[in-house]
Design a protein around this motif. Structure first.
Motif, PDB file in Angstrom:
ATOM      1  N   GLY A  32     -16.306  90.081-143.553  1.00 41.44           N
ATOM      2  CA  GLY A  32     -16.812  90.896-142.458  1.00 41.44           C
ATOM      3  C   GLY A  32     -18.320  90.845-142.294  1.00 41.44           C
ATOM      4  N   GLU A  33     -18.996  89.957-143.034  1.00 43.16           N
ATOM      5  CA  GLU A  33     -20.447  89.843-142.891  1.00 43.16           C
ATOM      6  C   GLU A  33     -20.819  89.213-141.557  1.00 43.16           C
ATOM      7  N   VAL A  34     -19.986  88.294-141.064  1.00 41.21           N
ATOM      8  CA  VAL A  34     -20.164  87.716-139.736  1.00 41.21           C
ATOM      9  C   VAL A  34     -18.831  87.834-138.989  1.00 41.21           C
ATOM     10  N   LEU A  43     -21.214  85.488-135.075  1.00 39.30           N
ATOM     11  CA  LEU A  43     -22.126  86.556-134.669  1.00 39.30           C
ATOM     12  C   LEU A  43     -22.408  87.456-135.854  1.00 39.30           C
ATOM     13  N   ILE A  44     -23.590  88.042-135.858  1.00 41.24           N
ATOM     14  CA  ILE A  44     -23.875  89.102-136.816  1.00 41.24           C
ATOM     15  C   ILE A  44     -23.303  90.376-136.196  1.00 41.24           C
ATOM     16  N   PRO A  45     -22.393  91.067-136.871  1.00 40.24           N
ATOM     17  CA  PRO A  45     -21.735  92.213-136.239  1.00 40.24           C
ATOM     18  C   PRO A  45     -22.717  93.350-135.974  1.00 40.24           C
ATOM     19  N   ASP A  46     -22.588  93.948-134.780  1.00 40.16           N
ATOM     20  CA  ASP A  46     -23.395  95.109-134.418  1.00 40.16           C
ATOM     21  C   ASP A  46     -22.701  96.338-134.994  1.00 40.16           C
ATOM     22  N   GLN A  72     -29.038  83.510-129.955  1.00 40.83           N
ATOM     23  CA  GLN A  72     -28.110  83.261-128.853  1.00 40.83           C
ATOM     24  C   GLN A  72     -27.261  84.500-128.667  1.00 40.83           C
ATOM     25  N   LYS A  73     -27.068  84.878-127.395  1.00 38.74           N
ATOM     26  CA  LYS A  73     -26.354  86.118-127.086  1.00 38.74           C
ATOM     27  C   LYS A  73     -24.894  86.056-127.556  1.00 38.74           C
ATOM     28  N   ASP A  74     -24.275  84.892-127.357  1.00 37.16           N
ATOM     29  CA  ASP A  74     -22.865  84.743-127.723  1.00 37.16           C
ATOM     30  C   ASP A  74     -22.679  84.263-129.150  1.00 37.16           C
ATOM     31  N   GLY A  75     -23.731  84.216-129.942  1.00 36.47           N
ATOM     32  CA  GLY A  75     -23.641  83.770-131.325  1.00 36.47           C
ATOM     33  C   GLY A  75     -23.941  82.288-131.438  1.00 36.47           C
ATOM     34  N   ALA A  76     -23.896  81.781-132.638  1.00 34.93           N
ATOM     35  CA  ALA A  76     -24.216  80.380-132.898  1.00 34.93           C
ATOM     36  C   ALA A  76     -22.997  79.699-133.496  1.00 34.93           C
ATOM     37  N   ASN A  77     -22.763  78.455-133.057  1.00 38.22           N
ATOM     38  CA  ASN A  77     -21.634  77.728-133.633  1.00 38.22           C
ATOM     39  C   ASN A  77     -22.063  77.016-134.910  1.00 38.22           C
ATOM     40  N   LYS A  78     -21.098  76.418-135.589  1.00 37.50           N
ATOM     41  CA  LYS A  78     -21.351  75.836-136.907  1.00 37.50           C
ATOM     42  C   LYS A  78     -22.363  74.693-136.839  1.00 37.50           C
ATOM     43  N   THR A  79     -22.287  73.863-135.789  1.00 40.12           N
ATOM     44  CA  THR A  79     -23.208  72.731-135.707  1.00 40.12           C
ATOM     45  C   THR A  79     -24.637  73.196-135.465  1.00 40.12           C
ATOM     46  N   ALA A  80     -24.820  74.236-134.641  1.00 40.04           N
ATOM     47  CA  ALA A  80     -26.174  74.745-134.396  1.00 40.04           C
ATOM     48  C   ALA A  80     -26.764  75.333-135.676  1.00 40.04           C
ATOM     49  N   ILE A  81     -25.951  76.058-136.442  1.00 39.18           N
ATOM     50  CA  ILE A  81     -26.416  76.629-137.709  1.00 39.18           C
ATOM     51  C   ILE A  81     -26.779  75.507-138.677  1.00 39.18           C
ATOM     52  N   SER A  82     -25.931  74.480-138.739  1.00 41.64           N
ATOM     53  CA  SER A  82     -26.166  73.367-139.650  1.00 41.64           C
ATOM     54  C   SER A  82     -27.446  72.618-139.285  1.00 41.64           C
ATOM     55  N   THR A  96     -22.858  99.393-134.223  1.00 39.79           N
ATOM     56  CA  THR A  96     -22.468 100.426-133.249  1.00 39.79           C
ATOM     57  C   THR A  96     -21.400  99.923-132.283  1.00 39.79           C
ATOM     58  N   ALA A  97     -21.207  98.609-132.193  1.00 37.57           N
ATOM     59  CA  ALA A  97     -20.255  98.059-131.226  1.00 37.57           C
ATOM     60  C   ALA A  97     -18.820  98.274-131.698  1.00 37.57           C
ATOM     61  N   PRO A  98     -17.899  98.541-130.741  1.00 35.10           N
ATOM     62  CA  PRO A  98     -16.489  98.662-131.133  1.00 35.10           C
ATOM     63  C   PRO A  98     -15.958  97.282-131.539  1.00 35.10           C
ATOM     64  N   PRO A  99     -14.929  97.242-132.383  1.00 35.89           N
ATOM     65  CA  PRO A  99     -14.401  95.940-132.819  1.00 35.89           C
ATOM     66  C   PRO A  99     -13.786  95.194-131.640  1.00 35.89           C
ATOM     67  N   ARG A 100     -14.007  93.884-131.604  1.00 37.55           N
ATOM     68  CA  ARG A 100     -13.466  93.075-130.519  1.00 37.55           C
ATOM     69  C   ARG A 100     -12.010  92.777-130.800  1.00 37.55           C
ATOM     70  N   ARG A 101     -11.213  92.869-129.735  1.00 37.70           N
ATOM     71  CA  ARG A 101      -9.793  92.564-129.854  1.00 37.70           C
ATOM     72  C   ARG A 101      -9.549  91.094-129.629  1.00 37.70           C
ATOM     73  N   GLY A 102      -8.439  90.626-130.123  1.00 36.90           N
ATOM     74  CA  GLY A 102      -8.023  89.253-129.868  1.00 36.90           C
ATOM     75  C   GLY A 102      -7.331  89.175-128.517  1.00 36.90           C
ATOM     76  N   ARG A 103      -6.697  88.051-128.283  1.00 38.12           N
ATOM     77  CA  ARG A 103      -5.990  87.874-127.023  1.00 38.12           C
ATOM     78  C   ARG A 103      -4.662  88.602-127.059  1.00 38.12           C
TER      79      ARG A 103
END
Length: 163
Positions: A66-68, A76-79, A27-37, A81-88
């Motif tokens: 920092g593994e996910v 998400l599995i961190p990329d 999934q492009k946006d990552g997987a939630n806990k229920t989908a993983i379970s 090369t991608a810059p770190p995502r900021r919070g709100r």
């Protein structure tokens, strides 16, 4: 070699199962806990009794190390090369580089009123003028402080005297 109690020997470790589930779900946006379970339950079937608690604990530990990456309720599995995502919220101000030859202060500048020096001599106190207790205190304008007294009416007889 001792085997762990309550864990079937055929199961891989939880981090391995989580990474496998996240890569299989794709999934492009990552997987939630229920989908993983659900993926882990469908793939491995025979899971320990506290599977949901174990999954939550391992996901939290992997997030902290920092593994996910946890973003918008998805893991998400961190990329690399991608810059770190900021919070709100507002981004932090960029720090100004120090000028060459500038001295870094060892203590941060304190805020608010400075503390009293315990070794300093105190200023002599002014003696207060003693006002007579019968008269109210008078201000600089010459008038007494506070609301003026109510004026009492002269007499209720009409005001004109007859003789």
């Amino acid at each position: 070699m001792a085997t762990e109690v309550g864990k079937p020997p055929s199961l891989p470790s939880y981090p391995q199962m989580i990474f496998e589930a996240m890569s299989a779900l794709q999934q492009k946006d990552g997987a939630n806990k229920t989908a993983i379970s659900k993926y882990i339950e469908s793939r491995y079937g025979d899971l320990p009794a506290g599977h949901s608690n174990l999954l939550s604990a391992h996901l939290t530990r992997m997030k902290d190390t920092g593994e996910v990456v946890f973003f918008k309720n998805n893991y998400l599995i961190p990329d690399p090369t991608a810059p770190p995502r900021r919070g709100r919220g507002r981004p932090p101000k960029p720090k100004d580089p120090l000028a060459p030859g500038a001295v870094v202060p060892s203590e941060p500048k304190s805020r608010g009123r400075p503390k009293k020096d315990p070794n300093a001599e105190s200023a002599p106190k002014k003696p207060k003028p003693v006002a007579p207790s019968a008269q109210p205190a008078v201000s600089k304008t010459g008038r007494p402080r506070g609301r003026p007294r109510k004026v009492q009416p002269q007499s209720a007889g009409g005001g004109a005297e007859e003789s």
